[in-house]
Design a protein around this motif. Structure first.
Motif: not given
Length: 128
Positions: A67, A71, A74-75
């Motif tokens: 996770i 993340e 993704k960011y």
């Protein structure tokens, strides 16, 4: 067994739907010339080879199961897309001519497609 049929059905829809790669290749072929379309398609294929290699090596499974790593990617991708948008606005205001726009467009499109594939593979994992 119904999961397999649903998977095949959704896969066929996704495969036959033209995506951003098709639109980019068509745009460059029609607005610039056939050579630009060909160069764009080479960039698209290169991006797909990189993504397939990452999948074979298991990087996508690692990213999908972590996770924190997901993340971060993704960011980071979001910040990169924001950076690209700001640069596009600045260049359109200044009316600067860019060299190698074909290669840059290919790279940008492939990075966006790779980010979308990561998001889709995370959200729609099929468990058989």
């Amino acid at each position: 067994m119904s999961h397999y049929y649903m998977f095949i059905f959704v896969s066929l829809i996704i495969i036959t739907t033209p995506g951003p790669d098709f639109i980019l290749i068509t745009k460059n072929a029609l607005t610039i010339n056939r050579h630009a379309g060909r160069v764009t398609s080479y960039g698209v294929v290169t991006g797909h080879i990189i993504y397939a290699t990452a999948s074979i090596l298991g990087f996508t499974a690692i990213i999908a199961n972590s996770i924190v790593l997901f993340e971060v990617i993704k960011y980071t991708g979001g910040v990169y897309l924001l950076y690209l948008g700001i640069n596009a606005i600045h260049s359109s205001i200044k009316n600067k001519e860019k060299e190698n726009t074909e290669i840059q467009s290919n790279l940008e499109a492939e990075l966006q497609v790779a980010q979308k594939k990561l998001l889709i593979s995370k959200d729609y994992q099929v468990h058989f």
